[in-house]
Write an enzyme that holds these catalytic residues in place. Structure first.
Site: not given
Ligand code: AP5
Length: 247
Positions: A40, A115, A154, A187, A198
């Site tokens: 996203k 969400r 990431r 992160r 998550r």
């Protein structure tokens, strides 16, 4: 680009060209929905660049609040570190403060919001109050195995939100942002353990919104496991059909 100091003439001309090119693109308001790591943020930044939409990412806003040690950040951190959703009233307020800003005049991308059912209701109320509507909801679909690979590899440039991947999209210099040469970080919530929480939050609290937006005729499913460029052209072709004509 804000303020002209420190930019070359070429930088300024290319920024003007980018903004000029945006004028021929449709305007619109879009929601990007999908599991963590489904792409996203990556696609939001591309669309922000190509269409001059503003990028409203609740995750980025919360991380920025944490880095400033402000009360919202301190409250949010307790949930984010564990991979749980931050309370609805906190994120609704953040979006409310940004959705009608001048930077959003050509359109916006809501990345990771709403969400929950309560957030979808909050969004619908705020749009009604400013006379705006949603033009489409993109659902990024991707397998859990692909998501785990993406998230654990990431790398992020925190000030801009630019994302890289150790294997799929490595920076030109290891651990440095391509544009500013500043350090990249991983992160804190990008670990196998937190990703599982998550994903659980996504399935139980966010996935029910899929049928809600489908029922409103707004949902567009994307195969988010495809290469970045293919996902982008899928999004752009839907924006051509659903966005408002440029004025
Ligand atoms: P948030 O920051 O929104 O994270 P997320 O939704 O979990 O999504 P991510 O940012 O992890 O992934 P992404 O889909 O943007 O993927 P990306 O493009 O980076 O939220 C974090 C936390 O904040 C939440 O857990 C919650 O606590 C809180 N929060 C935020 N919003 C909230 C809300 N509304 N309500 C309550 N709490 C909220 O891509 C991932 C990687 O894959 C990158 O390395 C990228 O380079 C790579 N990649 C991307 N696309 C491709 C591709 N097509 N092929 C190969 N690699 C790709």
């Amino acid at each position: 680009m804000s303020g002209l100091q420190g930019y070359t003439t070429e930088d300024i001309l290319s920024e003007l060209q980018r903004r000029y090119d945006c004028l021929s693109k449709p305007t619109g308001h879009y929601i990007f929905m999908g599991a963590p790591g489904s792409g996203k943020g990556t696609q939001s930044l591309a669309l922000k660049d190509s269409h001059c939409y503003c990028h409203i990412s609740t995750g980025d806003m919360l991380r920025s609040a944490i880095s400033k040690n402000d009360p919202v950040g301190l409250e949010a951190k307790k949930y984010m570190d564990k991979g749980e959703l931050v309370p609805d009233n906190v994120v609704i307020k953040l979006v409310e403060n940004n959705i009608n800003s001048p930077q959003c005049s050509r359109g916006f991308i809501l990345d990771g919001f709403p969400r929950t059912n309560a957030q979808a209701k909050g969004l619908s109320d705020m749009l009604a109050s400013i006379g705006k509507k949603i033009h489409g909801v993109f659902l990024f679909e991707c397998s859990d195995a692909e998501i785990e690979k993406r998230i654990t590899g990431r790398l992020v440039h925190a000030p801009s939100g630019r994302v890289y991947h150790k294997i799929f999209k490595p920076p030109k210099t290891p651990m440095k942002d391509d544009i500013t040469n500043e350090p990249l970080i991983q992160r804190k919530d990008d670990t196998f353990e937190v990703v599982r929480t998550r994903l659980g939050a996504y399935r139980t609290q966010t996935a029910p919104l899929i049928s809600y937006y489908d029922g409103l005729g707004l949902l567009h499913r994307l195969d988010a496991s495809k290469p970045e460029k293919e996902v982008r052209s899928g999004i752009e072709s839907i924006i051509v059909k659903t966005g408002d004509s440029p004025q």
